[in-house]
Design a protein around this motif. Structure first.
Motif, PDB file in Angstrom:
ATOM      1  N   TRP A 253     -40.859  34.697  14.590  1.00  0.00           N
ATOM      2  CA  TRP A 253     -40.279  36.021  14.810  1.00  0.00           C
ATOM      3  C   TRP A 253     -39.404  36.363  13.609  1.00  0.00           C
ATOM      4  N   GLU A 254     -39.704  37.498  13.002  1.00  0.00           N
ATOM      5  CA  GLU A 254     -38.904  37.993  11.881  1.00  0.00           C
ATOM      6  C   GLU A 254     -37.982  39.087  12.401  1.00  0.00           C
ATOM      7  N   LEU A 255     -36.702  38.795  12.380  1.00  0.00           N
ATOM      8  CA  LEU A 255     -35.711  39.727  12.923  1.00  0.00           C
ATOM      9  C   LEU A 255     -35.137  40.550  11.776  1.00  0.00           C
ATOM     10  N   TYR A 256     -35.541  41.807  11.689  1.00  0.00           N
ATOM     11  CA  TYR A 256     -35.045  42.720  10.644  1.00  0.00           C
ATOM     12  C   TYR A 256     -33.798  43.401  11.174  1.00  0.00           C
ATOM     13  N   ASN A 257     -32.667  43.140  10.542  1.00  0.00           N
ATOM     14  CA  ASN A 257     -31.424  43.753  11.014  1.00  0.00           C
ATOM     15  C   ASN A 257     -31.136  45.009  10.188  1.00  0.00           C
ATOM     16  N   PHE A 258     -31.375  46.167  10.805  1.00  0.00           N
ATOM     17  CA  PHE A 258     -31.155  47.457  10.132  1.00  0.00           C
ATOM     18  C   PHE A 258     -29.747  47.999  10.369  1.00  0.00           C
ATOM     19  N   THR A 259     -28.873  47.229  11.007  1.00  0.00           N
ATOM     20  CA  THR A 259     -27.516  47.716  11.279  1.00  0.00           C
ATOM     21  C   THR A 259     -26.547  47.176  10.228  1.00  0.00           C
ATOM     22  N   VAL A 260     -25.278  47.559  10.331  1.00  0.00           N
ATOM     23  CA  VAL A 260     -24.271  47.069   9.383  1.00  0.00           C
ATOM     24  C   VAL A 260     -23.537  45.830   9.905  1.00  0.00           C
ATOM     25  N   ASP A 261     -23.896  45.385  11.121  1.00  0.00           N
ATOM     26  CA  ASP A 261     -23.212  44.240  11.726  1.00  0.00           C
ATOM     27  C   ASP A 261     -24.176  43.076  11.931  1.00  0.00           C
ATOM     28  N   ALA A 262     -23.605  41.872  11.993  1.00  0.00           N
ATOM     29  CA  ALA A 262     -24.391  40.703  12.384  1.00  0.00           C
ATOM     30  C   ALA A 262     -24.544  40.691  13.903  1.00  0.00           C
ATOM     31  N   HIS A 263     -25.706  40.282  14.368  1.00  0.00           N
ATOM     32  CA  HIS A 263     -25.955  40.192  15.812  1.00  0.00           C
ATOM     33  C   HIS A 263     -26.480  38.795  16.149  1.00  0.00           C
ATOM     34  N   PRO A 264     -25.882  38.117  17.144  1.00  0.00           N
ATOM     35  CA  PRO A 264     -26.427  36.837  17.599  1.00  0.00           C
ATOM     36  C   PRO A 264     -27.598  37.082  18.554  1.00  0.00           C
ATOM     37  N   ILE A 265     -28.787  36.662  18.133  1.00  0.00           N
ATOM     38  CA  ILE A 265     -29.976  36.938  18.933  1.00  0.00           C
ATOM     39  C   ILE A 265     -30.369  35.696  19.726  1.00  0.00           C
ATOM     40  N   HIS A 266     -30.502  35.883  21.018  1.00  0.00           N
ATOM     41  CA  HIS A 266     -30.816  34.791  21.949  1.00  0.00           C
ATOM     42  C   HIS A 266     -32.188  35.032  22.561  1.00  0.00           C
ATOM     43  N   ILE A 267     -33.037  34.019  22.501  1.00  0.00           N
ATOM     44  CA  ILE A 267     -34.359  34.102  23.131  1.00  0.00           C
ATOM     45  C   ILE A 267     -34.395  33.127  24.294  1.00  0.00           C
ATOM     46  N   HIS A 268     -34.752  33.629  25.464  1.00  0.00           N
ATOM     47  CA  HIS A 268     -34.814  32.775  26.642  1.00  0.00           C
ATOM     48  C   HIS A 268     -36.066  31.899  26.602  1.00  0.00           C
ATOM     49  N   GLU A 269     -36.074  30.872  27.409  1.00  0.00           N
ATOM     50  CA  GLU A 269     -37.194  29.945  27.661  1.00  0.00           C
ATOM     51  C   GLU A 269     -37.378  28.925  26.545  1.00  0.00           C
ATOM     52  N   VAL A 270     -37.060  29.260  25.305  1.00  0.00           N
ATOM     53  CA  VAL A 270     -37.399  28.390  24.185  1.00  0.00           C
ATOM     54  C   VAL A 270     -36.166  27.824  23.489  1.00  0.00           C
ATOM     55  N   ALA A 271     -36.394  26.730  22.759  1.00  0.00           N
ATOM     56  CA  ALA A 271     -35.471  26.307  21.705  1.00  0.00           C
ATOM     57  C   ALA A 271     -36.240  26.541  20.408  1.00  0.00           C
TER      58      ALA A 271
ATOM     59  N   VAL B  94     -34.735  27.601  13.140  1.00  0.00           N
ATOM     60  CA  VAL B  94     -34.418  28.657  12.183  1.00  0.00           C
ATOM     61  C   VAL B  94     -35.208  28.332  10.919  1.00  0.00           C
ATOM     62  N   VAL B  95     -36.088  29.237  10.523  1.00  0.00           N
ATOM     63  CA  VAL B  95     -36.981  28.986   9.376  1.00  0.00           C
ATOM     64  C   VAL B  95     -36.255  29.317   8.070  1.00  0.00           C
ATOM     65  N   ASN B  96     -35.795  30.545   7.951  1.00  0.00           N
ATOM     66  CA  ASN B  96     -35.039  30.962   6.773  1.00  0.00           C
ATOM     67  C   ASN B  96     -34.464  32.353   6.983  1.00  0.00           C
ATOM     68  N   ARG B  97     -33.756  32.842   5.966  1.00  0.00           N
ATOM     69  CA  ARG B  97     -33.254  34.220   5.961  1.00  0.00           C
ATOM     70  C   ARG B  97     -33.603  34.833   4.621  1.00  0.00           C
ATOM     71  N   GLN B  98     -33.868  36.115   4.638  1.00  0.00           N
ATOM     72  CA  GLN B  98     -34.261  36.782   3.399  1.00  0.00           C
ATOM     73  C   GLN B  98     -33.701  38.200   3.379  1.00  0.00           C
ATOM     74  N   PRO B  99     -32.938  38.532   2.330  1.00  0.00           N
ATOM     75  CA  PRO B  99     -32.495  39.921   2.203  1.00  0.00           C
ATOM     76  C   PRO B  99     -33.714  40.840   2.111  1.00  0.00           C
ATOM     77  N   PHE B 100     -33.562  42.101   2.549  1.00  0.00           N
ATOM     78  CA  PHE B 100     -34.692  43.031   2.500  1.00  0.00           C
ATOM     79  C   PHE B 100     -35.279  43.087   1.094  1.00  0.00           C
TER      80      PHE B 100
ATOM     81  N   GLY C 157     -29.050  43.746   6.900  1.00  0.00           N
ATOM     82  CA  GLY C 157     -29.835  43.880   5.681  1.00  0.00           C
ATOM     83  C   GLY C 157     -30.698  42.676   5.383  1.00  0.00           C
ATOM     84  N   GLU C 158     -30.938  41.846   6.388  1.00  0.00           N
ATOM     85  CA  GLU C 158     -31.727  40.634   6.176  1.00  0.00           C
ATOM     86  C   GLU C 158     -32.797  40.472   7.246  1.00  0.00           C
TER      87      GLU C 158
END
Ligand SMILES: [Cu+2]
Length: 667
Positions: free
Chosen positions: A574-592, A595-601, A624-625
């Motif tokens: 899952w590639e989470l594109y954050n288009f906001t100005v804040d960091a968001h902690p994203i939680h996915i249920h059912e799984v562990a 974290v693969v990596n992070r990449q600026p846009f 922006g990542e």
């Protein structure tokens, strides 16, 4: 204080700006809001709360939550059984000279002395199931329902019991701006980090009201998914849920780790959790754990003698504000957030009560403001949980409570995160913890002279977190209040420390996930009002969504058709594109997930942080990542993924996750 968003603007002028996405075309939403990346006002409408600087610090001893007692006859069938209610009670959260606080909390139904905020801890063993009957006991002594302690905004997409079976779990419409909802309170408990089946996950639309004797006619008493999951549980386990309850079973077929449980009701999570119901669930044993004695202990166990010394301690850190009578303060009007005094829904699209984030003005650890704890000069295992609604924490152990930047006096050796142990211990001077993240750490007080006072301090922000160095990228939390968390006082050594020094610890082997077969592009978004009566830049929602082929976000609301629909047993990125100005902690249920990596846009990828290796269930997605995570979806059914800033979660920053075949009913 300079608002963080002002700093971003100032940074842009100075050329040191955070890389923001190239402005996309405004995206039209059904309710005529648009996405406008950029600043918003952070003015604060003043209300009088109990002045946090008048609350004495470090006068109350830390409470180490005891173990939750099992139900009688709990040993049957190799299953640990609990009956746990949520009740309203009074607790001395503030120091004794100040008033007590009415809170909610969990407890064992058979013993009123076990009701506490936060909950007593559930101790679980790998591969031994735990079955909990969660009882909504929010009733008074006459059996009448108790209204919420806090102001419920009925204009969100929420559980909405007054809507009846046709209007529950919806965003109701109004002809005039409503006041807060004061009816019976729905609850549903989620085991955060649990590898749960759908009927036991505490699905946000599987809530239920208390079995009160005055539920108004026409109210829905359960959420849209309750009956189906009740049937499924009965089919699978031969037990039918009684009204006002839900029974969930946790297989514990996962790595030993620090889990926690809390409420997850649609549109009410921020308020239900703030009122108190949350607790630790510690899973031990199996080949993902260390042999007994390797780590500092003991932790509380059932039947401990009073005065038992614990060297493994869970610490739930939460910010809270209080009224002068000791009651919990949480905003009762949108005006508190940005001074916007209306008009609200239905004249505009601004909810009258909901605040986009809430930062409280005191720090509470295990249900006490600014506690103190005497430690021995030896190693401790501390399991940290950021249980705040919106506040990110940056923790350090310092010798001064107020000097900033704080000097790290004792390092943290992080050994675990949400998914269990890391591949190897990591020495850190500070811990960055987003909402719902956990850090399992060893702190070594060995050799520190008796009488030394050390402070757990917080150099996070008193505003939404973006990224960067405390005091440089953003002003640190007020050193007089939210910049302090608790105090450790070093006492005498009571017994020899036989635990393994952290730099010599060998942690259990990690079995990485295989390669993924599907990559999804998903988006994190903030939506501002476009109503001409509302000042530009006024946020009204946060939304998840997808990303279209041109790279623009497609904003989706909770009720939009399912888009995250992995095949059963598929491994996906899952590639989470954050288009906001804040960091968001994203939680996915059912799984562990990994974290693969992070990449600026615009930029190249960077590997995960050292403390993010192994498995996690919550990850910080920076503005922006693209944040990439990988997971194997191995239980069929309906779950959710969401932002764990619970004000965001409650107003559209949550989406259904359907693993395996699609449901025909519902959405
Ligand atoms: Cu968020």
């Amino acid at each position: 204080m300079i608002a963080r968003r002002d700093l971003l603007v100032a940074g842009a002028v100075g050329g040191a700006a955070l890389v923001l996405p190239a402005p996309n075309e405004a995206v039209a939403l059904p309710n005529e809001t648009t996405v406008v990346p950029g600043a918003r006002s952070v003015g604060n409408f003043q209300v009088s709360t109990l002045d946090p600087t008048t609350i004495p610090k470090y006068v109350t001893d830390l409470v180490i939550p005891p173990v939750m007692p099992k139900a009688r006859h709990s040993e049957r069938h190799g299953i640990d059984t609990y009956v746990i209610g949520v009740r309203q009670f009074s607790q001395q959260v503030l120091p004794p000279a100040l008033p007590s606080t009415t809170v909610w909390g969990y407890g064992s139904l058979g013993d009123s002395s076990t009701f506490n905020y936060p909950s007593f801890t559930i101790e679980a063993k790998t591969d031994r199931p735990v079955r909990v009957t969660w009882v909504n006991d929010l009733v008074d002594s006459q059996g009448r329902f108790l209204p919420h302690l806090l102001a419920v905004d009925p204009t969100l997409h929420w559980a909405n019991p007054p809507g009846g079976t046709s209007g529950r779990d919806s965003r109701p419409t109004f002809t005039s701006t409503p006041g807060p909802y004061t009816g019976p309170v729905p609850i549903v408990t989620h085991l955060h980090g649990g590898h749960s089946t759908e009927e036991s996950d505490g699905y946000t639309e599987a809530w239920y009201l208390p079995r009160a004797n005055n539920i108004p006619a026409g109210f829905a008493t359960v959420g849209s998914f309750y009956d189906e999951f009740r049937e499924k549980f009965a089919d699978g386990h031969g037990l039918k849920w009684d009204p006002g309850t839900a029974t969930f079973q946790y297989a514990n077929d996962q790595r030993a780790s620090t889990l926690w449980f809390h409420d997850h009701t649609l549109g009410l999570t921020r308020l239900n959790v703030y009122a108190g119901p949350a607790g630790f669930y510690l899973l031990r044993g199996g080949d993902g754990d260390l042999p007994k004695g390797a780590l500092p202990g003991p932790a509380p166990a059932f039947g401990d003698r009073p005065g038992t010394r614990y060297h493994e301690i869970p610490l739930a850190i939460q910010d809270r504000s209080f009224n002068s009578d000791g009651s919990l303060f949480y905003p009762t009007s949108r005006e508190f957030f940005d001074g916007f005094a209306g008009p609200y829904i239905p004249t505009t699209d601004v909810p009258p009560i909901w605040n986009p984030e809430f930062f409280a003005n005191t720090m509470v650890v295990n249900g006490r403001t600014w506690p103190k704890h005497e430690v021995e000069p030896r190693r401790y295992r501390l399991r940290f949980l950021n249980g705040c609604n919106a506040r990110f924490l940056i923790l350090k152990i310092a010798d001064s409570p107020t000097v900033r930047p704080a000097r790290s006096a004792v390092p943290f050796w992080q050994i675990g995160n949400e998914g269990g142990f890391l591949p190897a211990p990591v020495r850190l001077e500070r811990l960055l913890l987003a909402n719902a993240e956990r850090a399992d750490v060893i702190v070594d007080f060995t050799g520190i002279p008796e009488g030394t006072e050390l402070y757990l301090i917080n150099e996070g922000s008193d505003e939404p977190f973006g990224r960067g160095e405390p005091g440089v990228a953003f002003p640190v939390a007020d050193p007089a209040t939210t910049g302090q968390v608790m105090k450790f006082v070093v006492g005498p050594l009571a017994s020899k420390d036989t635990s393994v020094p952290p730099d010599r610890l060998r942690l259990p082997r990690i079995r990485p996930l295989g390669s993924s077969s599907v990559t999804r592009r998903l988006s994190l978004n903030e939506a501002n009002s476009t109503n001409p009566l509302v000042p530009p830049g006024t946020p009204v929602q946060n939304l998840l969504g997808t990303v279209d082929s041109a790279g623009n976000p497609v904003l989706l609301e909770w009720d939009d058709p399912v888009t995250e629909n992995p095949r059963l047993n598929a491994t996906e990125t899952w590639e989470l594109y954050n288009f906001t100005v804040d960091a968001h902690p994203i939680h996915i249920h059912e799984v562990a997930f990994e974290v693969v990596n992070r990449q600026p846009f615009t930029g190249s990828p960077t590997p995960p942080e050292s403390w993010e290796r192994g498995f996690k269930d919550t990850v910080i997605a920076y503005p922006g990542e693209i944040t990439r995570v990988k997971a194997r979806f191995d239980h069929p059914g309906r779950f959710v993924w969401h932002c764990h800033i619970v004000e965001h979660e409650d107003n559209e920053m949550m989406r259904p996750l359907q693993i395996g075949g699609r449901r025909t009913e519902g959405h």
